[in-house]
Design a protein around this motif. Structure first.
Motif, PDB file in Angstrom:
ATOM      1  N   ALA A 474     -24.343  -3.323 -31.637  1.00 19.12           N
ATOM      2  CA  ALA A 474     -23.577  -3.861 -30.501  1.00 19.12           C
ATOM      3  C   ALA A 474     -23.855  -5.359 -30.398  1.00 19.12           C
ATOM      4  O   ALA A 474     -24.727  -5.801 -29.654  1.00 19.12           O
ATOM      5  CB  ALA A 474     -23.967  -3.139 -29.221  1.00 19.12           C
ATOM      6  N   ASP A 475     -23.086  -6.128 -31.142  1.00 15.23           N
ATOM      7  CA  ASP A 475     -23.346  -7.571 -31.244  1.00 15.23           C
ATOM      8  C   ASP A 475     -22.181  -8.440 -30.775  1.00 15.23           C
ATOM      9  O   ASP A 475     -22.182  -9.645 -31.007  1.00 15.23           O
ATOM     10  CB  ASP A 475     -23.699  -7.929 -32.691  1.00 15.23           C
ATOM     11  CG  ASP A 475     -22.602  -7.556 -33.687  1.00 15.23           C
ATOM     12  OD1 ASP A 475     -21.559  -7.014 -33.256  1.00 15.23           O
ATOM     13  OD2 ASP A 475     -22.789  -7.788 -34.895  1.00 15.23           O
ATOM     14  N   ASN A 476     -21.201  -7.841 -30.116  1.00 14.85           N
ATOM     15  CA  ASN A 476     -20.027  -8.613 -29.693  1.00 14.85           C
ATOM     16  C   ASN A 476     -19.595  -8.130 -28.309  1.00 14.85           C
ATOM     17  O   ASN A 476     -18.682  -7.311 -28.178  1.00 14.85           O
ATOM     18  CB  ASN A 476     -18.889  -8.439 -30.710  1.00 14.85           C
ATOM     19  CG  ASN A 476     -17.789  -9.473 -30.543  1.00 14.85           C
ATOM     20  OD1 ASN A 476     -17.865 -10.357 -29.682  1.00 14.85           O
ATOM     21  ND2 ASN A 476     -16.751  -9.366 -31.355  1.00 14.85           N
ATOM     22  N   PRO A 477     -20.244  -8.631 -27.245  1.00 14.38           N
ATOM     23  CA  PRO A 477     -19.995  -8.114 -25.893  1.00 14.38           C
ATOM     24  C   PRO A 477     -18.529  -8.191 -25.486  1.00 14.38           C
ATOM     25  O   PRO A 477     -17.808  -9.139 -25.834  1.00 14.38           O
ATOM     26  CB  PRO A 477     -20.858  -9.029 -25.009  1.00 14.38           C
ATOM     27  CG  PRO A 477     -21.956  -9.488 -25.917  1.00 14.38           C
ATOM     28  CD  PRO A 477     -21.300  -9.661 -27.260  1.00 14.38           C
ATOM     29  N   GLY A 478     -18.102  -7.175 -24.738  1.00 17.45           N
ATOM     30  CA  GLY A 478     -16.735  -7.156 -24.247  1.00 17.45           C
ATOM     31  C   GLY A 478     -16.295  -5.743 -23.915  1.00 17.45           C
ATOM     32  O   GLY A 478     -17.090  -4.807 -23.851  1.00 17.45           O
ATOM     33  N   ASN A 479     -15.000  -5.610 -23.713  1.00 17.74           N
ATOM     34  CA  ASN A 479     -14.336  -4.323 -23.523  1.00 17.74           C
ATOM     35  C   ASN A 479     -13.411  -4.128 -24.720  1.00 17.74           C
ATOM     36  O   ASN A 479     -12.444  -4.871 -24.889  1.00 17.74           O
ATOM     37  CB  ASN A 479     -13.538  -4.311 -22.217  1.00 17.74           C
ATOM     38  CG  ASN A 479     -14.424  -4.486 -21.003  1.00 17.74           C
ATOM     39  OD1 ASN A 479     -15.513  -3.933 -20.933  1.00 17.74           O
ATOM     40  ND2 ASN A 479     -13.964  -5.278 -20.028  1.00 17.74           N
ATOM     41  N   TRP A 480     -13.722  -3.128 -25.542  1.00 23.42           N
ATOM     42  CA  TRP A 480     -13.060  -2.978 -26.834  1.00 23.42           C
ATOM     43  C   TRP A 480     -12.404  -1.610 -26.961  1.00 23.42           C
ATOM     44  O   TRP A 480     -12.953  -0.608 -26.510  1.00 23.42           O
ATOM     45  CB  TRP A 480     -14.072  -3.131 -27.966  1.00 23.42           C
ATOM     46  CG  TRP A 480     -14.796  -4.439 -27.959  1.00 23.42           C
ATOM     47  CD1 TRP A 480     -16.050  -4.676 -27.452  1.00 23.42           C
ATOM     48  CD2 TRP A 480     -14.330  -5.687 -28.472  1.00 23.42           C
ATOM     49  NE1 TRP A 480     -16.385  -5.998 -27.631  1.00 23.42           N
ATOM     50  CE2 TRP A 480     -15.347  -6.645 -28.248  1.00 23.42           C
ATOM     51  CE3 TRP A 480     -13.151  -6.092 -29.112  1.00 23.42           C
ATOM     52  CZ2 TRP A 480     -15.222  -7.970 -28.635  1.00 23.42           C
ATOM     53  CZ3 TRP A 480     -13.021  -7.407 -29.496  1.00 23.42           C
ATOM     54  CH2 TRP A 480     -14.049  -8.334 -29.260  1.00 23.42           C
ATOM     55  N   LEU A 481     -11.263  -1.567 -27.646  1.00 21.08           N
ATOM     56  CA  LEU A 481     -10.600  -0.302 -27.913  1.00 21.08           C
ATOM     57  C   LEU A 481     -11.180   0.368 -29.155  1.00 21.08           C
ATOM     58  O   LEU A 481     -11.584  -0.296 -30.110  1.00 21.08           O
ATOM     59  CB  LEU A 481      -9.096  -0.500 -28.126  1.00 21.08           C
ATOM     60  CG  LEU A 481      -8.253  -1.022 -26.964  1.00 21.08           C
ATOM     61  CD1 LEU A 481      -6.772  -0.900 -27.312  1.00 21.08           C
ATOM     62  CD2 LEU A 481      -8.566  -0.318 -25.670  1.00 21.08           C
ATOM     63  N   PHE A 482     -11.213   1.693 -29.122  1.00 22.58           N
ATOM     64  CA  PHE A 482     -11.512   2.535 -30.278  1.00 22.58           C
ATOM     65  C   PHE A 482     -10.395   3.574 -30.283  1.00 22.58           C
ATOM     66  O   PHE A 482     -10.308   4.399 -29.378  1.00 22.58           O
ATOM     67  CB  PHE A 482     -12.879   3.204 -30.103  1.00 22.58           C
ATOM     68  CG  PHE A 482     -13.536   3.654 -31.385  1.00 22.58           C
ATOM     69  CD1 PHE A 482     -12.805   3.902 -32.544  1.00 22.58           C
ATOM     70  CD2 PHE A 482     -14.916   3.848 -31.432  1.00 22.58           C
ATOM     71  CE1 PHE A 482     -13.426   4.311 -33.713  1.00 22.58           C
ATOM     72  CE2 PHE A 482     -15.548   4.267 -32.606  1.00 22.58           C
ATOM     73  CZ  PHE A 482     -14.808   4.488 -33.740  1.00 22.58           C
TER      74      PHE A 482
END
Length: 518
Positions: A474-482
């Motif tokens: 987890a190296d790219n903070p944010g709200n991400w889609l999967f």
């Protein structure tokens, strides 16, 4: 002048640091109202822009007449008037600034598929930005730090907008360059010649039609219910069928690189009838890849494969698709020697296919199955009936729920995360699962660890009954889609969010745009 321009950008970013995502980053409602009017953003930090080469690209989303085949011209939605849209090619470490102007009559965005951009630049309407309304211009800005083959496409109602042609390719070359003589990009797609919309027409269908739908092979992404995949009756490479495509030109002795990108919603079995190596998957290197002797390469929706071969002068040949649908015969392209004698290699039936689990040689990897993970998550990919759904009542689910009701996967920055994906869909459809903002390592398939090279991907095709374990940092903070990149499945529910704890939100939906993240 360049340094002065960059200095001005740095000052502007500093002054606007407290504003909203599209104009300056604050949640102030008055500022958000201004956002919709300006439809701009500028997210690269001062340190990122300093002394870097700036690649400024202007893209226009617009409608054009596009010839797919000798007897079929369609109205396509495009970036800069072609399908695929203009290729963007930059070097590792360079700044990318893309000004997107929307001349369509619907809102659009750009998602940088596979590129680990900052969350602000991910292009997801209702999650990271408001979609860009007609007549407005919006700027995406990020540093291209990771070499590879990627693509870009709209993520606003993507199931329809990508179907209409709203995509292009994005290549990040290593700083040392690409050590080849020829470098070709081949984008695979499929089209509906008789359907301006993309829903399913139930009127006039008999049981024979239903049986026909049920009997399509998994390679063509069919479902027993849902969107009628048999309506995709034109297959293309780079927006053209075989008769409309120009051959790929090589010379004897050339080192040739082919970049395959699947922009469609079906798995395509590509036959390359010469010896070649699979050098990259989803843009990431394969360790010491072995020679594939005419093996079939399966490319699922959203995936990319780079291959390399030496043009040995043995003869011209054709790259084609080995699919069961009639349209597959037009998904092919010739490779022709510039100074050849016209001799053509016989196109024999392939006996092998590329196996991701044994590809290349073993090497030290970031993760192993014996690692202790901070977060372990099980993702059951399923189906359920939902009569409120447009696709014949079929919904595709993650752990029994459909987006936005799927509980998010919550993680902390720095977490080691393992996800187990199992395809239990009763319609026996495949699910190419794509994680935004991160790469993951494929650890195992059906309980067996991978035997070859570490495989790093952002899109993984999970076939019926299969289980994969993947891991990422987890190296790219944010709200991400999967989500599933058969966007018929995504638009019918197979989407979830990966949310970082303690992430400072930068976006609030203004309510002024009809945001449709799938």
């Amino acid at each position: 002048m360049k340094k002065i321009y960059l200095f001005i950008i740095i000052i502007m970013v500093s002054i606007l640091a407290a504003c909203s995502q599209q104009s300056s980053g604050s949640n102030d409602q008055e500022k958000q109202s201004e956002e919709v009017e300006s439809q701009t953003t500028n997210q690269a930090s001062a340190k990122d822009t300093d002394e870097k080469k700036v690649n400024e690209i202007n893209l226009t989303a617009k409608e054009v007449k596009w010839t797919l085949s000798p007897d079929k011209t369609i109205t396509a939605w495009t970036y800069n008037g072609t399908v695929p849209g203009e290729q963007i090619r930059v070097k590792e470490g360079e700044l990318v600034r893309v000004n997107l102007t929307n001349e369509l009559d619907k809102p659009v965005t750009i998602h940088w598929h596979g590129v680990p951009v900052p969350n602000t630049e991910d292009g997801i309407p209702g999650v990271t930005q408001d979609a860009i309304v007609p007549g407005k211009t919006y700027t995406y800005e990020f540093v291209a730090n990771t070499p590879g083959t990627y693509w870009y496409h709209s993520h606003q109602n993507g199931v329809e907008q990508i179907d209409k042609g709203l995509y292009g390719t994005f290549i990040v070359e290593p700083k040392k360059g690409v050590n080849v003589d020829r470098d070709y990009t081949l984008v695979l797609d499929e089209w509906e010649s008789g359907n301006e919309g993309h829903g399913m027409d139930m009127e006039g269908m008999d049981m024979g039609d239903m049986d026909n739908m049920a009997n399509h092979s998994e390679s063509e992404g069919s479902s027993m219910m849902g969107h009628d995949m048999s309506s995709y009756d034109i297959f293309t490479i780079n927006g053209k069928t075989y008769k409309e495509n120009k051959p790929l030109i090589v010379k004897k002795g050339d080192k040739v690189k082919l970049r395959f990108v699947n922009a469609g919603y079906m798995v395509h079995k590509i036959h390359i009838p010469v010896d070649y190596k699979v050098t990259h998957v989803d843009g990431q290197k394969v360790n010491n890849p072995e020679i594939q002797k005419g093996s079939v390469l399966e490319v699922a929706p959203g995936e990319r494969y780079d291959i390399k071969f030496i043009a040995d002068g043995s003869g011209d040949f054709t790259i084609d698709c080995h699919g069961e649908m009639d349209a597959a015969k037009d998904m092919k392209i010739d490779v022709v020697y510039k100074e050849g004698n016209g001799k053509k290699i016989e196109h024999s039936q392939p006996s092998t296919k590329v196996d991701l689990t044994t590809l290349g040689e073993d090497a030290e990897a970031q993760f192993t199955l014996e690692d202790e993970f901070d977060v372990e998550y099980t993702m059951d990919l399923g189906t359920k009936m939902d009569m409120s759904n447009e696709d014949m009542g079929m919904a595709w689910t993650i752990n029994g729920e459909t987006y936005p009701n799927v509980p998010p996967l919550k993680i902390d920055k720095g977490d080691k995360v393992k996800v187990t994906l199992t395809n239990n869909s009763m319609d026996e459809s495949t699910h190419p699962m794509h994680l935004h903002g991160h790469f993951f390592q494929v650890l195992s398939k059906n309980g067996q660890p991978l035997e070859g090279s570490p495989i790093i991907k952002d899109t993984l095709n999970v076939k019926p009954g299969e289980t994969y374990e993947v891991a990422f940092i987890a190296d790219n903070p944010g709200n991400w889609l999967f989500h599933c990149h058969d966007l018929h499945h995504a638009s019918s529910g197979m989407v979830m969010l990966v949310k970082y704890n303690n992430f400072e939100e930068f976006y609030t939906d203004t309510g002024k745009v009809d945001n449709k993240p799938q």
